[in-house]
Motif scaffolding. Structure first.
Motif, PDB file in Angstrom:
ATOM      1  N   SER A  34       0.820  -1.219   0.000  1.00  0.00           N
ATOM      2  CA  SER A  34       0.000   0.000   0.000  1.00  0.00           C
ATOM      3  C   SER A  34       0.846   1.258   0.000  1.00  0.00           C
ATOM      4  O   SER A  34       0.572   2.205  -0.741  1.00  0.00           O
ATOM      5  CB  SER A  34      -0.936   0.008   1.211  1.00  0.00           C
ATOM      6  OG  SER A  34      -1.813  -1.075   1.177  1.00  0.00           O
ATOM      7  N   VAL A  35       1.875   1.272   0.828  1.00  0.00           N
ATOM      8  CA  VAL A  35       2.735   2.454   0.908  1.00  0.00           C
ATOM      9  C   VAL A  35       3.453   2.697  -0.420  1.00  0.00           C
ATOM     10  O   VAL A  35       3.534   3.838  -0.891  1.00  0.00           O
ATOM     11  CB  VAL A  35       3.740   2.317   2.074  1.00  0.00           C
ATOM     12  CG1 VAL A  35       4.822   3.375   2.011  1.00  0.00           C
ATOM     13  CG2 VAL A  35       3.004   2.389   3.408  1.00  0.00           C
ATOM     14  N   LEU A  49       0.215  10.842   4.443  1.00  0.00           N
ATOM     15  CA  LEU A  49      -0.012   9.613   5.198  1.00  0.00           C
ATOM     16  C   LEU A  49       1.045   9.434   6.282  1.00  0.00           C
ATOM     17  O   LEU A  49       0.725   9.179   7.448  1.00  0.00           O
ATOM     18  CB  LEU A  49      -0.015   8.402   4.263  1.00  0.00           C
ATOM     19  CG  LEU A  49       0.020   7.026   4.940  1.00  0.00           C
ATOM     20  CD1 LEU A  49      -1.303   6.739   5.639  1.00  0.00           C
ATOM     21  CD2 LEU A  49       0.341   5.951   3.921  1.00  0.00           C
ATOM     22  N   TRP A 139       0.158   1.626  10.981  1.00  0.00           N
ATOM     23  CA  TRP A 139      -0.014   1.667   9.524  1.00  0.00           C
ATOM     24  C   TRP A 139      -0.953   0.575   9.013  1.00  0.00           C
ATOM     25  O   TRP A 139      -1.388   0.621   7.869  1.00  0.00           O
ATOM     26  CB  TRP A 139       1.338   1.482   8.841  1.00  0.00           C
ATOM     27  CG  TRP A 139       2.311   2.570   9.060  1.00  0.00           C
ATOM     28  CD1 TRP A 139       3.044   2.800  10.193  1.00  0.00           C
ATOM     29  CD2 TRP A 139       2.683   3.593   8.152  1.00  0.00           C
ATOM     30  NE1 TRP A 139       3.840   3.895  10.020  1.00  0.00           N
ATOM     31  CE2 TRP A 139       3.639   4.399   8.778  1.00  0.00           C
ATOM     32  CE3 TRP A 139       2.292   3.897   6.857  1.00  0.00           C
ATOM     33  CZ2 TRP A 139       4.214   5.494   8.163  1.00  0.00           C
ATOM     34  CZ3 TRP A 139       2.877   4.983   6.234  1.00  0.00           C
ATOM     35  CH2 TRP A 139       3.820   5.774   6.880  1.00  0.00           C
ATOM     36  N   ALA A 143      -2.777   2.682   5.924  1.00  0.00           N
ATOM     37  CA  ALA A 143      -2.189   2.646   4.582  1.00  0.00           C
ATOM     38  C   ALA A 143      -3.116   1.994   3.546  1.00  0.00           C
ATOM     39  O   ALA A 143      -3.358   2.587   2.487  1.00  0.00           O
ATOM     40  CB  ALA A 143      -0.832   1.957   4.613  1.00  0.00           C
TER      41      ALA A 143
END
Length: 154
Positions: A34-35, A49, A139, A143
């Motif tokens: 996702s990141v 984020l 996260w 994320a």
């Protein structure tokens, strides 16, 4: 010597450990993917984020570690997330604009504070030693949900 096939008793003993291993590995993998994808959408979205999750986690840890009240840490993280969202709403980090910054900022704040609960659930026991997972537990929800939100917005 040949290994004997695993019987039902062997499977019953090994299945909980296999499930715990999969639960513990899946979350961090989804976070990393996702990141990376958020950074591909826009580097300012990634910085947004990272900033929101970091201030929420820092507020939660720094204040929560010094007080006996269980809500002191999450409240400090909530206030820090709201303050950062207010500052970012002035900047309007691309691809977000207007009220989207507030919507995503508040959502990320809540998800970052809920992440440690998900991290604890992923472990075989609540007190299991998992220092790496504890570093990224904020996260875990933020994320992937932010990535899906960015896909919808852009």
């Amino acid at each position: 010597p040949r290994a004997l096939p695993a019987g039902p008793t062997d499977l019953q003993e090994r299945l909980p450990m296999a499930a715990a291993t999969l639960r513990s590995a899946l979350g961090p993998a989804v976070v990393v993917v996702s990141v990376i994808e958020i950074h591909r959408v826009d580097s300012m979205a990634f910085l947004f984020l990272a900033a929101v999750v970091s201030v929420c986690d820092a507020g939660d840890y720094l204040i929560g570690a010094g007080y006996d009240q269980r809500l002191a840490g999450p409240l400090a993280g909530l206030v820090a997330g709201i303050a950062l969202t207010a500052a970012m709403s002035v900047i309007d980090p691309p691809p977000l604009e207007g009220n989207q910054v507030w919507t995503f900022g508040l959502l990320l704040t809540v998800l970052a504070l809920a992440g440690p609960f998900v991290g604890t659930w992923m472990l075989p026991t609540a007190r299991a030693a998992a220092p790496a997972l504890r570093r990224i537990d904020s996260w875990l929800l933020a994320a992937p949900v932010f990535l899906v939100g960015l896909w919808i917005v852009t």
